[in-house]
Design an enzyme around this catalytic site. Structure first.
Site, PDB file in Angstrom:
ATOM      1  N   ASP A 219       0.853  -1.180   0.000  1.00 41.60           N
ATOM      2  CA  ASP A 219       0.000   0.000   0.000  1.00 41.60           C
ATOM      3  C   ASP A 219       0.894   1.237   0.000  1.00 41.60           C
ATOM      4  O   ASP A 219       1.652   1.459   0.953  1.00 41.60           O
ATOM      5  CB  ASP A 219      -0.890  -0.029   1.250  1.00 41.60           C
ATOM      6  CG  ASP A 219      -2.036   0.957   1.175  1.00 41.60           C
ATOM      7  OD1 ASP A 219      -2.184   1.619   0.137  1.00 41.60           O
ATOM      8  OD2 ASP A 219      -2.785   1.061   2.165  1.00 41.60           O
TER       9      ASP A 219
ATOM     10  N   ASP B  87      -2.578   2.515  -6.176  1.00 35.61           N
ATOM     11  CA  ASP B  87      -1.603   2.575  -5.087  1.00 35.61           C
ATOM     12  C   ASP B  87      -1.602   1.342  -4.203  1.00 35.61           C
ATOM     13  O   ASP B  87      -0.997   1.350  -3.127  1.00 35.61           O
ATOM     14  CB  ASP B  87      -1.879   3.803  -4.221  1.00 35.61           C
ATOM     15  CG  ASP B  87      -3.264   3.783  -3.599  1.00 35.61           C
ATOM     16  OD1 ASP B  87      -4.122   3.004  -4.062  1.00 35.61           O
ATOM     17  OD2 ASP B  87      -3.504   4.556  -2.645  1.00 35.61           O
ATOM     18  N   GLU B  88      -2.237   0.270  -4.649  1.00 34.24           N
ATOM     19  CA  GLU B  88      -2.430  -0.869  -3.738  1.00 34.24           C
ATOM     20  C   GLU B  88      -2.479  -2.163  -4.529  1.00 34.24           C
ATOM     21  O   GLU B  88      -3.091  -2.226  -5.600  1.00 34.24           O
ATOM     22  CB  GLU B  88      -3.738  -0.665  -2.971  1.00 34.24           C
ATOM     23  CG  GLU B  88      -4.054  -1.684  -1.915  1.00 34.24           C
ATOM     24  CD  GLU B  88      -5.381  -1.394  -1.238  1.00 34.24           C
ATOM     25  OE1 GLU B  88      -5.802  -2.223  -0.414  1.00 34.24           O
ATOM     26  OE2 GLU B  88      -6.003  -0.345  -1.538  1.00 34.24           O
TER      27      GLU B  88
END
Length: 368
Positions: free
Chosen positions: A8, A111-112
Site C-alpha cells: 500500500d 496505489d495498492e
C-alpha cells in the site's frame, strides 16, 4: 500454505505531488476539488491528516470545520488538482518492480496490490524479505514510500499493512493469525464498515473473539450472504486467490451513513458527492460507462437498484449526477429513511484496461 504480500503506497497521490513540487513538502495538502467547486478529497497528505482531513470528505469540510461559523479546520491547507496520468505512470513503474518477483499481482487501486510470492522468480524463502526488497526498490526508483503487510492470506496481509503506516512492514505468522484476529476491534476489520460495525456492537460483538463465538447461522441471519465472510475471517480463514487477470466490470462508489438520511434534499446532496467520487474514479482509470445503476438501502435493510443505459459512453459529472438524480426522483420513499446510497457505471469502455478491483466506499473510511 500461501505467502501473500499486501503493498500500500503511503498517501500516494499527495506524496507524488509533494515529490514533484518541493514547495509542498511538509505542508498539509489534499488532492481533489477546491472548496469553491463542491469537490471531494481524493487524497490527503499525512500533514493534512493530523487535522482530521481524509479522503472522500467534501472539500469544503476539509477547509472549514463549521461551514456556518466559518471556523478554520486547516487555514493553510493546499488544494491540488489530480494528475491521474502521472499517478498511472508511477503505478506502472511500481508494478514493474512487483513483476521482478512474481507475476501473481492483483491490483486493487493505482496505489495498492496483492502479491502471491509462495513461488517467486528469485526463489527467496521468506515473503518478508521480498517485501523489504520491494519497499527499498520503490523508494530508490520513485522516491516514494510504501507499507507492506505479509501473511498467509489476503485478509491477514491487508490487516497487517494497516498496522504500521507510513513506511512500515508487519508480518502475521501462521501461529499468530487467530490470536491477532481475536484481539482486533470489530471496526478495524477490512470489509466491515461503520454502519455494520455499529450493528455488530448492538449485538454484543466488539472484537474478533466475540465474532468468532457466533455461529454461521446467526451471522447469515443478521447479515445475509456476507455472514459467511465474517464467519471465516473471525477464524483467520480467507481462501481468495490473488487474481492477476481479473477484469473490471464496473466502477462505482457507495456511502453507508452512520445516521439514516430523512429528507430527500440531504439524500440528493449525498448523491452529488458520490457522483463526484465516481467521476474521479472514471478519470483515474480512463474509463467511460453506458449503464448507470443507482443503489438505495433503507433503514429496514430493504435494498433496491434502478438502472439506465445511455445512448453513449460518459464520464462527465453533470451526466452522472443528472442520471442518478432522475433515477432517484422516481424512488418511492414514503416514510422510509435511507442508510446507504451508491452509484456505479458498467458496460465500460476503458482506454487501457487495468487489473484493478474497486471496493465500496464507506463513509469515514480512511484510504491510505
Amino acid at each position: 500454505m500461501r505467502k501473500i504480500i499486501h503493498l500500500d503506497m503511503d498517501a500516494f497521490y499527495a506524496s507524488v505531488e509533494q515529490r514533484d513540487n518541493p514547495q509542498y513538502r511538509g505542508k498539509p495538502l489534499v488532492v481533489g476539488g477546491s472548496p469553491n467547486q463542491r469537490g471531494v478529497v481524493a487524497a490527503a497528505s499525512y500533514e493534512a491528516r493530523k487535522f482530521g482531513i481524509h479522503s472522500a470528505m467534501p472539500s469544503v469540510s476539509a477547509f472549514v470545520e463549521d461551514v456556518a461559523a466559518g471556523i478554520a479546520l486547516c487555514p493553510s491547507l493546499i488544494f491540488v488538482s489530480p494528475r491521474f496520468d502521472v499517478y498511472r505512470e508511477v503505478s506502472a513503474q511500481i508494478h514493474d518492480i512487483f513483476k521482478r518477483y512474481t507475476d501473481l499481482v492483483e491490483g486493487v487501486a493505482l496505489d495498492e496490490a496483492y502479491l502471491d510470492v509462495t513461488e517467486n522468480k528469485k526463489d527467496i524463502a521468506y515473503a518478508s524479505t521480498i517485501a523489504r526488497y520491494i519497499k527499498a526498490a520503490i523508494l530508490q526508483e520513485t522516491q516514494l514510500t510504501a507499507t507492506a503487510g505479509v501473511s498467509i492470506n489476503k485478509f491477514l496481509a491487508k490487516m497487517a499493512s494497516g498496522q504500521n503506516k507510513p513506511n512500515g512492514l508487519t508480518v502475521i505468522l501462521p501461529e499468530q493469525a487467530e490470536a491477532f484476529v481475536e484481539q482486533l476491534a470489530i471496526e478495524k476489520f477490512h470489509g466491515i464498515g461503520e454502519v455494520t460495525a455499529a450493528k455488530m456492537r448492538s449485538l454484543g460483538i466488539h472484537t474478533g473473539a466475540d465474532l468468532k463465538e457466533r455461529s454461521l447461522l446467526e451471522l447469515t441471519h443478521h447479515f445475509g450472504k456476507v455472514g459467511h465472510y465474517y464467519y471465516n475471517i473471525a477464524r483467520a480463514i480467507d481462501e481468495r486467490a490473488v487474481e492477476p487477470n481479473r477484469v473490471r466490470k464496473s466502477i462505482g462508489a457507495e456511502t453507508s451513513f452512520a445516521k439514516d438520511l430523512r429528507s430527500r434534499h440531504e439524500m440528493l446532496l449525498e448523491l452529488e458527492q458520490i457522483a463526484q467520487i465516481v467521476q474521479q474514479r472514471l478519470d483515474q482509470h480512463q474509463a467511460r460507462g453506458r449503464t448507470l445503476t443507482l443503489k438505495v438501502k433503507f433503514s429496514d435493510y430493504q435494498q433496491i437498484t434502478r438502472s439506465k443505459t445511455m445512448l453513449d459512453y460518459t464520464r462527465e459529472l453533470d451526466v452522472i449526477f443528472a442520471t442518478a438524480k432522475a433515477l432517484f426522483e422516481v424512488v418511492e420513499l414514503s416514510d422510509r429513511h435511507v442508510r446507504l446510497l451508491g452509484i456505479s457505471l458498467s458496460n465500460l469502455d476503458i482506454v487501457q484496461q487495468t487489473q484493478i478491483i474497486q471496493l465500496p466506499l464507506f463513509q469515514g473510511l480512511n484510504f491510505s
